[in-house]
Design a protein around this motif. Structure first.
Motif, mmCIF file in Angstrom:
data_model
loop_
_atom_site.group_PDB
_atom_site.id
_atom_site.type_symbol
_atom_site.label_atom_id
_atom_site.label_comp_id
_atom_site.label_asym_id
_atom_site.label_seq_id
_atom_site.Cartn_x
_atom_site.Cartn_y
_atom_site.Cartn_z
ATOM 1 N N TRP A 62 20.896 34.179 39.167
ATOM 2 C CA TRP A 62 20.523 33.413 40.362
ATOM 3 C C TRP A 62 20.259 34.341 41.542
ATOM 4 O O TRP A 62 19.236 34.243 42.206
ATOM 5 N N THR A 63 21.200 35.245 41.795
ATOM 6 C CA THR A 63 21.012 36.169 42.912
ATOM 7 C C THR A 63 19.883 37.156 42.632
ATOM 8 O O THR A 63 19.174 37.564 43.545
ATOM 9 N N GLY A 64 19.702 37.525 41.361
ATOM 10 C CA GLY A 64 18.610 38.434 41.011
ATOM 11 C C GLY A 64 17.245 37.812 41.272
ATOM 12 O O GLY A 64 16.352 38.463 41.830
ATOM 13 N N ILE A 65 17.088 36.558 40.863
ATOM 14 C CA ILE A 65 15.825 35.855 41.132
ATOM 15 C C ILE A 65 15.604 35.781 42.640
ATOM 16 O O ILE A 65 14.499 36.055 43.137
ATOM 17 N N GLY A 66 16.652 35.436 43.360
ATOM 18 C CA GLY A 66 16.539 35.362 44.816
ATOM 19 C C GLY A 66 16.212 36.705 45.443
ATOM 20 O O GLY A 66 15.381 36.791 46.351
ATOM 21 N N THR A 67 16.838 37.756 44.959
ATOM 22 C CA THR A 67 16.612 39.093 45.503
ATOM 23 C C THR A 67 15.185 39.550 45.258
ATOM 24 O O THR A 67 14.497 40.017 46.173
ATOM 25 N N VAL A 68 14.736 39.423 44.011
ATOM 26 C CA VAL A 68 13.378 39.868 43.671
ATOM 27 C C VAL A 68 12.341 39.049 44.436
ATOM 28 O O VAL A 68 11.413 39.592 45.036
ATOM 29 N N GLY A 69 12.494 37.732 44.410
ATOM 30 C CA GLY A 69 11.522 36.883 45.090
ATOM 31 C C GLY A 69 11.487 37.114 46.586
ATOM 32 O O GLY A 69 10.412 37.168 47.197
ATOM 33 N N THR A 70 12.666 37.271 47.186
ATOM 34 C CA THR A 70 12.729 37.503 48.627
ATOM 35 C C THR A 70 12.122 38.856 48.985
ATOM 36 O O THR A 70 11.380 38.964 49.973
ATOM 37 N N ALA A 71 12.402 39.868 48.195
ATOM 38 C CA ALA A 71 11.831 41.190 48.461
ATOM 39 C C ALA A 71 10.304 41.165 48.334
ATOM 40 O O ALA A 71 9.590 41.719 49.177
ATOM 41 N N LEU A 72 9.798 40.497 47.295
ATOM 42 C CA LEU A 72 8.343 40.432 47.112
ATOM 43 C C LEU A 72 7.674 39.611 48.210
ATOM 44 O O LEU A 72 6.601 39.996 48.708
ATOM 45 N N LEU A 73 8.285 38.484 48.592
ATOM 46 C CA LEU A 73 7.710 37.702 49.688
ATOM 47 C C LEU A 73 7.825 38.434 51.026
ATOM 48 O O LEU A 73 6.965 38.278 51.896
ATOM 49 N N GLY A 79 5.050 41.708 55.786
ATOM 50 C CA GLY A 79 4.548 43.072 55.984
ATOM 51 C C GLY A 79 5.582 44.157 55.781
ATOM 52 O O GLY A 79 5.426 45.266 56.308
ATOM 53 N N GLU A 80 6.625 43.872 55.007
ATOM 54 C CA GLU A 80 7.621 44.903 54.737
ATOM 55 C C GLU A 80 7.006 45.962 53.816
ATOM 56 O O GLU A 80 6.076 45.678 53.054
ATOM 57 N N PRO A 81 7.506 47.187 53.849
ATOM 58 C CA PRO A 81 6.880 48.266 53.063
ATOM 59 C C PRO A 81 7.011 48.060 51.551
ATOM 60 O O PRO A 81 8.044 47.603 51.063
ATOM 61 N N ALA A 82 5.945 48.399 50.851
ATOM 62 C CA ALA A 82 5.920 48.308 49.382
ATOM 63 C C ALA A 82 5.881 49.721 48.808
ATOM 64 O O ALA A 82 4.930 50.114 48.151
ATOM 65 N N THR A 83 6.944 50.468 49.048
ATOM 66 C CA THR A 83 6.995 51.839 48.562
ATOM 67 C C THR A 83 7.256 51.860 47.062
ATOM 68 O O THR A 83 7.756 50.884 46.484
ATOM 69 N N ALA A 84 6.940 52.978 46.438
ATOM 70 C CA ALA A 84 7.133 53.109 44.996
ATOM 71 C C ALA A 84 8.604 52.940 44.620
ATOM 72 O O ALA A 84 8.923 52.258 43.632
ATOM 73 N N ILE A 85 9.492 53.526 45.379
ATOM 74 C CA ILE A 85 10.918 53.428 45.059
ATOM 75 C C ILE A 85 11.406 51.982 45.208
ATOM 76 O O ILE A 85 12.199 51.503 44.397
ATOM 77 N N ARG A 86 10.914 51.293 46.206
ATOM 78 C CA ARG A 86 11.312 49.891 46.404
ATOM 79 C C ARG A 86 10.824 49.025 45.246
ATOM 80 O O ARG A 86 11.568 48.196 44.715
ATOM 81 N N LEU A 87 9.577 49.204 44.840
ATOM 82 C CA LEU A 87 9.024 48.440 43.722
ATOM 83 C C LEU A 87 9.736 48.788 42.412
ATOM 84 O O LEU A 87 9.967 47.920 41.575
ATOM 85 N N ALA A 88 10.101 50.060 42.242
ATOM 86 C CA ALA A 88 10.830 50.465 41.037
ATOM 87 C C ALA A 88 12.213 49.800 41.004
ATOM 88 O O ALA A 88 12.662 49.341 39.942
ATOM 89 N N CYS A 89 12.866 49.715 42.143
ATOM 90 C CA CYS A 89 14.178 49.057 42.199
ATOM 91 C C CYS A 89 14.063 47.564 41.912
ATOM 92 O O CYS A 89 14.917 46.985 41.231
ATOM 93 N N ILE A 90 13.010 46.943 42.409
ATOM 94 C CA ILE A 90 12.771 45.526 42.099
ATOM 95 C C ILE A 90 12.567 45.363 40.592
ATOM 96 O O ILE A 90 13.107 44.438 39.985
ATOM 97 N N CYS A 95 14.623 43.850 35.038
ATOM 98 C CA CYS A 95 15.141 44.282 33.725
ATOM 99 C C CYS A 95 16.587 43.826 33.546
ATOM 100 O O CYS A 95 16.974 43.391 32.453
ATOM 101 N N GLY A 96 17.375 43.903 34.595
ATOM 102 C CA GLY A 96 18.758 43.451 34.524
ATOM 103 C C GLY A 96 18.855 41.958 34.266
ATOM 104 O O GLY A 96 19.687 41.502 33.472
ATOM 105 N N ILE A 97 18.006 41.176 34.907
ATOM 106 C CA ILE A 97 17.984 39.726 34.687
ATOM 107 C C ILE A 97 17.646 39.423 33.236
ATOM 108 O O ILE A 97 18.303 38.612 32.572
#
Length: 123
Positions: A62-73, A79-90, A95-97
């Protein structure tokens, strides 16, 4: 069915997390009402999913879906940054979900198989 409920609970979690940004500190009535409604629906769906799913797995997913979706939105809408490290962490969260869902599947399959074997051994 529980996984579907959990998925929608995660979507509503995204809704309230993003909604918080638009409430402007709860000073805007419509975004505030929508955000609170999204919180209530998200928790209600999570509670229904917990009837059959393990709490640790369901909460993490539940929190993973929320985290990924919130970060992508946040990237897309705010206009938050879409850096390579941030996208890799997402991607690692995704993968964990998936890993937790597979682990739960095998856990439930194994426990029912073990229960069947134990019942078959009884005289």
């Amino acid at each position: 069915m529980s996984w579907i409920l959990l998925f929608f609970a995660g979507l509503f979690e995204i809704g309230w997390a993003i909604g918080l940004k638009y409430t402007d500190g709860f000073s805007k009535p419509l975004p505030t009402v929508l955000t609170v409604a999204s919180m209530v629906v998200s928790l209600a769906l999570l509670g229904l999913a917990l009837k059959t799913l393990p709490v640790g797995t369901a909460y993490a997913v539940w929190t993973g879906i929320g985290t990924v979706g919130t970060a992508l939105l946040g990237i897309w809408l705010l206009g938050e940054p879409a850096t390579a490290i941030r996208l890799a962490c997402i991607a690692l969260i995704v993968c964990g979900i998936m890993g937790l869902k597979l682990a739960t599947y095998f856990l439930l399959q194994g426990s029912s198989t073990n229960a069947f074997r134990a019942a078959a051994r009884r005289p």
